[in-house]
Motif scaffolding. Structure first.
Motif, PDB file in Angstrom:
ATOM      1  N   VAL A 234      95.722  79.712-100.798  1.00 52.06           N
ATOM      2  CA  VAL A 234      96.514  78.737-100.339  1.00 52.06           C
ATOM      3  C   VAL A 234      97.287  79.012-100.927  1.00 52.06           C
ATOM      4  O   VAL A 234      97.557  79.821-102.057  1.00 52.06           O
ATOM      5  N   THR A 235      98.347  77.600-101.472  1.00 53.55           N
ATOM      6  CA  THR A 235      99.451  78.089-101.859  1.00 53.55           C
ATOM      7  C   THR A 235      99.418  76.836-102.352  1.00 53.55           C
ATOM      8  O   THR A 235      99.252  75.719-102.798  1.00 53.55           O
ATOM      9  N   GLU A 236     100.697  76.180-103.493  1.00 53.85           N
ATOM     10  CA  GLU A 236     101.075  75.113-104.483  1.00 53.85           C
ATOM     11  C   GLU A 236     100.928  73.864-103.422  1.00 53.85           C
ATOM     12  O   GLU A 236     100.720  72.558-103.535  1.00 53.85           O
ATOM     13  N   GLU A 237     101.908  74.319-102.084  1.00 50.92           N
ATOM     14  CA  GLU A 237     101.562  72.983-100.961  1.00 50.92           C
ATOM     15  C   GLU A 237     100.441  72.509-100.410  1.00 50.92           C
ATOM     16  O   GLU A 237     100.182  71.002-100.430  1.00 50.92           O
ATOM     17  N   TRP A 239      97.491  73.160-102.027  1.00 51.34           N
ATOM     18  CA  TRP A 239      96.525  73.596-102.817  1.00 51.34           C
ATOM     19  C   TRP A 239      94.962  73.191-101.874  1.00 51.34           C
ATOM     20  O   TRP A 239      93.513  73.450-102.428  1.00 51.34           O
ATOM     21  N   ARG A 240      94.977  71.422-101.489  1.00 53.76           N
ATOM     22  CA  ARG A 240      93.634  70.912-102.038  1.00 53.76           C
ATOM     23  C   ARG A 240      92.995  71.414-100.913  1.00 53.76           C
ATOM     24  O   ARG A 240      92.090  70.745-100.972  1.00 53.76           O
ATOM     25  N   ASP A 241      93.200  72.263 -99.789  1.00 57.13           N
ATOM     26  CA  ASP A 241      92.421  73.219 -99.224  1.00 57.13           C
ATOM     27  C   ASP A 241      91.560  73.537 -99.512  1.00 57.13           C
ATOM     28  O   ASP A 241      90.313  74.090 -98.305  1.00 57.13           O
ATOM     29  N   ALA A 242      91.541  74.442-100.658  1.00 61.19           N
ATOM     30  CA  ALA A 242      90.719  74.867-101.364  1.00 61.19           C
ATOM     31  C   ALA A 242      89.265  74.382-101.939  1.00 61.19           C
ATOM     32  O   ALA A 242      88.395  74.877-101.917  1.00 61.19           O
ATOM     33  N   VAL A 243      89.392  72.893-102.214  1.00 62.35           N
ATOM     34  CA  VAL A 243      88.912  72.045-103.259  1.00 62.35           C
ATOM     35  C   VAL A 243      87.560  72.446-101.869  1.00 62.35           C
ATOM     36  O   VAL A 243      86.497  72.363-102.650  1.00 62.35           O
ATOM     37  N   ALA A 244      86.343  72.747-100.291  1.00 61.11           N
ATOM     38  CA  ALA A 244      86.184  72.598 -99.949  1.00 61.11           C
ATOM     39  C   ALA A 244      85.476  73.564-100.253  1.00 61.11           C
ATOM     40  O   ALA A 244      83.940  73.967 -99.657  1.00 61.11           O
ATOM     41  N   LYS A 245      85.919  74.787-100.701  1.00 61.39           N
ATOM     42  CA  LYS A 245      85.558  76.370-100.637  1.00 61.39           C
ATOM     43  C   LYS A 245      84.821  75.904-102.701  1.00 61.39           C
ATOM     44  O   LYS A 245      84.156  76.435-103.564  1.00 61.39           O
ATOM     45  N   GLU A 246      86.074  75.563-103.166  1.00 58.56           N
ATOM     46  CA  GLU A 246      85.513  75.459-105.262  1.00 58.56           C
ATOM     47  C   GLU A 246      85.244  73.767-105.192  1.00 58.56           C
ATOM     48  O   GLU A 246      86.564  73.601-105.285  1.00 58.56           O
ATOM     49  N   PRO A 247      84.895  72.909-105.844  1.00 58.68           N
ATOM     50  CA  PRO A 247      84.671  71.290-105.350  1.00 58.68           C
ATOM     51  C   PRO A 247      85.785  71.061-107.022  1.00 58.68           C
ATOM     52  O   PRO A 247      86.592  70.223-106.754  1.00 58.68           O
ATOM     53  N   HIS A 248      85.612  71.772-108.047  1.00 61.94           N
ATOM     54  CA  HIS A 248      85.893  71.728-109.046  1.00 61.94           C
ATOM     55  C   HIS A 248      87.527  71.726-109.189  1.00 61.94           C
ATOM     56  O   HIS A 248      87.933  71.365-110.102  1.00 61.94           O
ATOM     57  N   PHE A 249      87.591  72.404-107.850  1.00 61.82           N
ATOM     58  CA  PHE A 249      89.140  72.447-107.835  1.00 61.82           C
ATOM     59  C   PHE A 249      90.352  71.739-108.197  1.00 61.82           C
ATOM     60  O   PHE A 249      91.171  71.423-107.934  1.00 61.82           O
ATOM     61  N   ALA A 250      89.044  70.766-107.860  1.00 59.80           N
ATOM     62  CA  ALA A 250      90.422  68.942-107.399  1.00 59.80           C
ATOM     63  C   ALA A 250      90.364  68.067-109.018  1.00 59.80           C
ATOM     64  O   ALA A 250      91.226  67.449-108.441  1.00 59.80           O
ATOM     65  N   GLY A 282      96.511  67.820-120.561  1.00 58.72           N
ATOM     66  CA  GLY A 282      96.235  65.988-120.260  1.00 58.72           C
ATOM     67  C   GLY A 282      96.290  64.838-121.110  1.00 58.72           C
ATOM     68  O   GLY A 282      96.292  63.709-121.524  1.00 58.72           O
ATOM     69  N   GLN A 283      96.087  65.595-122.307  1.00 62.85           N
ATOM     70  CA  GLN A 283      95.560  64.999-124.167  1.00 62.85           C
ATOM     71  C   GLN A 283      97.728  64.717-124.330  1.00 62.85           C
ATOM     72  O   GLN A 283      97.769  63.665-124.978  1.00 62.85           O
ATOM     73  N   LEU A 284      98.454  66.230-124.467  1.00 63.83           N
ATOM     74  CA  LEU A 284      99.476  65.606-124.330  1.00 63.83           C
ATOM     75  C   LEU A 284     100.023  64.385-123.521  1.00 63.83           C
ATOM     76  O   LEU A 284     101.090  63.945-124.032  1.00 63.83           O
ATOM     77  N   ALA A 285      99.867  64.987-122.364  1.00 64.25           N
ATOM     78  CA  ALA A 285     100.449  63.800-120.943  1.00 64.25           C
ATOM     79  C   ALA A 285     100.608  62.359-121.335  1.00 64.25           C
ATOM     80  O   ALA A 285     101.669  61.633-121.168  1.00 64.25           O
ATOM     81  N   ARG A 286      98.758  62.026-121.922  1.00 64.09           N
ATOM     82  CA  ARG A 286      99.030  60.776-122.739  1.00 64.09           C
ATOM     83  C   ARG A 286      99.281  60.325-124.223  1.00 64.09           C
ATOM     84  O   ARG A 286      99.993  59.087-123.426  1.00 64.09           O
ATOM     85  N   GLU A 287      99.711  61.264-124.362  1.00 64.99           N
ATOM     86  CA  GLU A 287     100.323  61.120-125.590  1.00 64.99           C
ATOM     87  C   GLU A 287     102.522  60.871-125.433  1.00 64.99           C
ATOM     88  O   GLU A 287     102.963  60.064-126.051  1.00 64.99           O
ATOM     89  N   TYR A 288     102.302  61.777-124.514  1.00 58.56           N
ATOM     90  CA  TYR A 288     103.872  61.649-124.512  1.00 58.56           C
ATOM     91  C   TYR A 288     104.588  61.261-123.035  1.00 58.56           C
ATOM     92  O   TYR A 288     105.474  60.772-122.596  1.00 58.56           O
ATOM     93  N   GLY A 289     103.388  60.540-121.909  1.00 55.34           N
ATOM     94  CA  GLY A 289     103.875  59.764-120.903  1.00 55.34           C
ATOM     95  C   GLY A 289     104.103  60.301-119.507  1.00 55.34           C
ATOM     96  O   GLY A 289     105.311  60.074-118.466  1.00 55.34           O
ATOM     97  N   LEU A 290     104.117  61.491-119.599  1.00 54.68           N
ATOM     98  CA  LEU A 290     104.433  62.309-118.571  1.00 54.68           C
ATOM     99  C   LEU A 290     103.383  62.396-117.660  1.00 54.68           C
ATOM    100  O   LEU A 290     101.967  62.249-117.874  1.00 54.68           O
ATOM    101  N   THR A 291     103.677  63.605-115.981  1.00 58.00           N
ATOM    102  CA  THR A 291     102.795  63.616-115.292  1.00 58.00           C
ATOM    103  C   THR A 291     102.952  64.305-114.450  1.00 58.00           C
ATOM    104  O   THR A 291     103.509  65.569-115.055  1.00 58.00           O
ATOM    105  N   ASP A 292     102.312  65.493-114.385  1.00 60.86           N
ATOM    106  CA  ASP A 292     102.142  66.881-113.619  1.00 60.86           C
ATOM    107  C   ASP A 292     102.594  66.352-112.406  1.00 60.86           C
ATOM    108  O   ASP A 292     103.636  65.784-111.442  1.00 60.86           O
ATOM    109  N   THR A 293     102.909  67.081-111.371  1.00 68.22           N
ATOM    110  CA  THR A 293     104.404  67.804-110.076  1.00 68.22           C
ATOM    111  C   THR A 293     103.687  66.920-108.904  1.00 68.22           C
ATOM    112  O   THR A 293     104.808  66.245-108.391  1.00 68.22           O
ATOM    113  N   ASP A 294     102.819  66.096-109.136  1.00 69.19           N
ATOM    114  CA  ASP A 294     102.385  65.402-107.687  1.00 69.19           C
ATOM    115  C   ASP A 294     102.270  63.603-108.146  1.00 69.19           C
ATOM    116  O   ASP A 294     101.882  62.283-107.392  1.00 69.19           O
ATOM    117  N   GLY A 295     102.666  64.115-109.793  1.00 68.07           N
ATOM    118  CA  GLY A 295     102.217  62.148-110.083  1.00 68.07           C
ATOM    119  C   GLY A 295     100.917  61.367-110.598  1.00 68.07           C
ATOM    120  O   GLY A 295     101.242  60.959-111.536  1.00 68.07           O
TER     121      GLY A 295
END
Length: 320
Positions: A234-237, A239-250, A282-295
């Motif tokens: 898959v690609t970054e665009e 990537w969720r297509d891989a969840v069927a093969k690897e559920p934890h990739f969600a 995840g800890q850093l995101a909560r502390e500093y009010g950050l999100t991943d690229t998809d929000g």
């Protein structure tokens, strides 16, 4: 309530924040993955960023991925608003690392942020293999790549970093102290290589304290690295297509997620409160009010501790 670090809003919007203007960073191991993303985010905050690695436009490292180079990383840093400087360095060669630090000293007379992200050992890894069954050359190579490189780099870079109070060392690994501590990582050499940076940050915090500098260890969660995306087809665009093969990739996160967290630490005048600690993206995101690229705000290690190993029944979206 989450509090935002200086420039967090600009980081999310993809605009230069300038909070690190005049600062100099070295990201050791910035060819791809978290190293590349961190270099870009430090550049977005205005830093001059030296990016090192073994894969260049002329030469490919043992990892065997010609598609990512340190020159490309440097260009991305500059495009983000910083100044990217690519220097080919094998961090197992002390004289190359010494020359790199001497160059930074000669050109800038300072080093404010050191990110030890050197690894490149995934191709050597065989999980669930006994220590006597692992090829000794592979195992020892992993230790050299994941431990010795960090020690060599710190040995030469820290005398420059401690010239000014406020310097920050970031050790990057796989797994937090909370996760790795009670769990075996399936290969003794890998287990040692990924626990060592946690202890390095603890020890460096003690050594740096009197100089007003700090050291932390950080880890991404389930990382959507370039190599992982390729392995799942898959690609970054999409990537969720891989969840069927690897559920934890969600629960997967982009390299930019931790990169933003490291940049937030570098921008935080109170970062010393974390010195010696092991932190997740995840800890850093909560502390500093950050999100991943998809929000979203993935918390991969909490998901693995509570759901995968703890047996809690939960929708993965609760951890995003």
């Amino acid at each position: 309530m989450d509090r935002e670090h200086p420039g967090a809003e600009a980081a999310r919007a993809g605009e230069p924040a300038g909070a690190l203007g005049g600062k100099v960073a070295l990201v050791a191991g910035a060819t791809r993955g978290v190293g590349r993303a961190t270099a870009v985010e430090l550049g977005r905050a205005g830093a001059t960023v030296y990016v090192t690695g073994r894969t260049t436009r002329e030469r490919v490292s043992e990892v065997g991925r010609p598609t990512e180079t340190i020159e490309e990383t440097a260009d991305l840093v500059t495009a983000a608003g910083g100044t990217g400087i690519a220097v080919p360095v094998d961090h197992l060669e002390p004289e190359r690392v010494r020359a790199l630090v001497e160059r930074i000293d000669r050109d800038h007379g300072r080093l404010d942020v050191l990110v030890n992200d050197v690894w490149g050992g995934d191709h050597l890894l065989d999980f669930d293999t006994k220590v006597w069954e692992v090829g000794l050359d592979k195992g020892l190579r992993m230790l050299r790549l994941g431990v010795e490189t960090h020690l060599v780099t710190s040995h030469f870079a820290l005398p420059l970093l401690i010239r000014r109070p406020g310097g920050l060392v970031v050790e990057v690994t796989d797994g937090t102290a909370e996760y790795n501590g009670p769990r075996y990582r399936g290969n003794l050499f890998f287990d040692l290589a990924k626990n060592a940076p946690i202890r390095m940050a603890f020890g460096l915090a003690e050594e740096l304290k009197e100089y007003g500098c700090a050291a932390v260890c950080v880890s991404p969660g389930f990382l959507r690295s370039e190599e992982m995306l390729d392995s799942l087809g898959v690609t970054e665009e999409n990537w969720r297509d891989a969840v069927a093969k690897e559920p934890h990739f969600a629960i997967a996160e982009s390299p930019a997620y931790l990169g933003r967290g490291i940049a937030a630490l570098a921008c935080d005048p109170g970062a010393a409160r974390w010195s010696g600690r092991s932190l997740s993206s995840g800890q850093l995101a909560r502390e500093y009010g950050l999100t991943d690229t998809d929000g979203s705000r993935p918390d991969g290690w909490r998901y693995f501790i509570e759901v995968v190993h703890g047996g809690r029944e939960a929708d993965v979206e609760e951890y995003r």
